[in-house]
Scaffold this active site. Structure first.
Site, PDB file in Angstrom:
ATOM      1  N   GLU A 233       0.957  -1.233  -0.015  1.00  0.00           N
ATOM      2  CA  GLU A 233       0.067   0.001   0.074  1.00  0.00           C
ATOM      3  C   GLU A 233       0.948   1.111  -0.034  1.00  0.00           C
ATOM      4  OE1 GLU A 233      -2.883  -0.585   3.226  1.00  0.00           O
ATOM      5  OE2 GLU A 233      -3.701  -2.405   2.335  1.00  0.00           O
TER       6      GLU A 233
ATOM      7  N   GLU B  61      -5.564 -10.848  -2.057  1.00  0.00           N
ATOM      8  CA  GLU B  61      -6.626 -10.680  -0.976  1.00  0.00           C
ATOM      9  C   GLU B  61      -7.879 -10.553  -1.311  1.00  0.00           C
ATOM     10  OE1 GLU B  61      -5.269  -7.708   1.554  1.00  0.00           O
ATOM     11  OE2 GLU B  61      -3.064  -7.774   1.236  1.00  0.00           O
TER      12      GLU B  61
HETATM   13  C1  XIL Z   1      -6.048  -7.162   7.918  1.00  0.00           C
HETATM   14  C2  XIL Z   1      -6.293  -8.201   8.542  1.00  0.00           C
HETATM   15  O1  XIL Z   1      -7.140  -9.168   7.891  1.00  0.00           O
HETATM   16  C3  XIL Z   1      -6.633  -7.899   9.895  1.00  0.00           C
HETATM   17  O2  XIL Z   1      -7.022  -9.388  10.788  1.00  0.00           O
HETATM   18  C4  XIL Z   1      -5.728  -7.039  10.634  1.00  0.00           C
HETATM   19  O3  XIL Z   1      -6.317  -6.702  11.841  1.00  0.00           O
HETATM   20  C5  XIL Z   1      -5.536  -5.896   9.811  1.00  0.00           C
HETATM   21  O4  XIL Z   1      -4.913  -6.191   8.609  1.00  0.00           O
HETATM   22  N1  XIL Z   1      -4.900  -5.158   3.108  1.00  0.00           N
HETATM   23  C6  XIL Z   1      -3.824  -5.836   3.591  1.00  0.00           C
HETATM   24  C7  XIL Z   1      -3.918  -6.900   4.886  1.00  0.00           C
HETATM   25  O5  XIL Z   1      -2.718  -5.722   2.963  1.00  0.00           O
HETATM   26  O6  XIL Z   1      -2.738  -7.103   5.552  1.00  0.00           O
HETATM   27  C8  XIL Z   1      -5.093  -6.423   5.947  1.00  0.00           C
HETATM   28  O7  XIL Z   1      -5.289  -7.580   6.738  1.00  0.00           O
HETATM   29  C9  XIL Z   1      -6.426  -5.927   5.104  1.00  0.00           C
HETATM   30  C10 XIL Z   1      -6.038  -4.945   3.902  1.00  0.00           C
END
Ligand code: XIL
Length: 357
Positions: free
Chosen positions: A163, A270
């Site tokens: 990000e 994701e």
């Molecule tokens: C999120 C997890 O799913 C949660 O459990 C945690 O509390 C916060 O992070 N983009 C990403 C991930 O790259 O690392 C994030 O994951 C969701 C958004």
């Protein structure tokens, strides 16, 4: 079954067959009946299929069995991030990521390292670093060398930087790392240092909303090009794909085409398809579920349209609804391809149909 001129299945055919398939078999929590003999995702996909996981999930026999059946790649959901590893005194703990790595190794699964550098996490040990004792750049490099070095030879890739692009797509994010080491230089240094720690691992740049925001997508690609031009060992692009069920048809396909333009492997990193984040609040649950199935189909079909050398992996951000991070935002959401009991939903059937090509 409608065939494309090139022999591939039309999306209508995929959805129709997924929905048709979902009309024969035991009903899941959504009232969808999906064939009891739906093959595991990893057995039909010509690339690795993954999911995020937490160490505690591995202690749940039902979850461990679902993971072993369906996927061949794991991404630590949060226990390989700085917030878990870096202790207040600056020491590192690896118990949970080591458990995930051991489970992956024991089950012949790839491990996707997530994530070394993220604007969203700057632990106190870094924010309050005593720079008379160690320079910031050495502390930064030491962290990357320690973590990427620990899992050298185990990971199938690293989200080295996560990000980096600003929310609105105009420029890059501010962060402790940028302020201390430079907007671009901290990113390039992270890739060089990760490569120093692990001479083989694919090194990915990961971001989100690339399907929703063409400006952000363009800035993401420009950053990737600048990294490549600087000689940074960037070797893949990750698109998170946290999308809503009412995303306009075609946006995912357009994003995939753009991401593929650099010629690098692409990681759907994701994917989840939220029902409750849908912008159109007039859509009922049944229509949202139908659209969710169509979105899973489009995501898988768009990924399948990439050349094999550019299909890095296809990772879901949670297999079962109950494990999704989105449940914290809205308990009524059901964004995953499997229901709380781990039964496949129509979205899982759509993935299977598309992966079968
Ligand atoms: C999120 C997890 O799913 C949660 O459990 C945690 O509390 C916060 O992070 N983009 C990403 C991930 O790259 O690392 C994030 O994951 C969701 C958004």
């Amino acid at each position: 079954m409608a065939q494309r001129a090139g022999g591939g299945l039309s999306r209508r055919a995929i959805i129709t067959s997924a929905l048709a398939l979902s009309a024969c078999g035991p009903k899941n929590a959504q009232g969808q009946s999906v064939p009891a003999d739906l093959p595991p995702l990893k057995t039909v996909a010509p690339f690795r299929v993954g999911t995020c996981v937490q160490a505690m999930h591995l202690a749940d026999p039902a979850m461990a069995a679902l993971l072993a059946r369906e996927v061949n790649q794991l991404t630590p959901e949060w226990e390989m991030k700085m917030e878990y590893i870096v202790q207040p005194d600056g020491s590192f703990r690896f118990d949970a990521p080591d458990r995930i790595a051991a489970f992956a190794r024991a089950h012949g699964m790839g491990l996707l390292g997530h994530t070394l550098i993220w604007y969203a996490q700057a632990p106190p040990a870094f924010e309050q670093l005593d720079e008379s004792r160690i320079s910031f750049v050495d502390a930064y490099r030491n962290y990357i060398l320690a973590v990427a070095g620990r899992y050298r030879g185990q990971v199938v890739g690293w989200d080295v930087v996560n990000e980096a692009v600003a929310e609105d797509g105009h420029g890059w994010r501010d962060s402790l790392w940028a302020r201390k080491l430079g907007d671009f230089e901290h990113i390039a240094l992270a890739y060089r240092t990760a490569r120093e720690a692990d001479p083989q691992a694919p090194l990915l740049l990961n971001d989100y909303n690339l399907e929703y925001n063409p400006t952000k997508r363009a800035t993401f690609l420009k950053l990737a090009e600048r990294l490549l031009a600087s000689g940074a060992p960037l070797t893949g692009l990750g698109t998170q794909m946290h999308v809503a069920a009412d995303i306009a048809p075609g946006q995912i396909r357009e994003m995939m085409r753009d991401l593929a333009s650099l010629g690098l492997p692409v990681h759907v990193s994701e994917l989840d398809v939220s029902l409750t984040r849908a912008e159109n609040k007039l859509l009922g649950r049944a229509e949202l579920s139908r659209r969710q199935t169509a979105v899973y189909a489009e995501a898988a079909e768009a990924f399948m349209s990439l050349p094999q050398r550019q299909r890095f992996a296809f990772t879901l951000w949670g297999l079962r609804d109950r494990d999704s991070w989105l449940k914290k935002e809205n308990g009524a959401d059901a964004p995953a391809p499997f229901d709380d009991a781990g039964r496949p939903k129509a979205g899982a059937a759509a993935l299977v149909e598309a992966f079968r090509g």
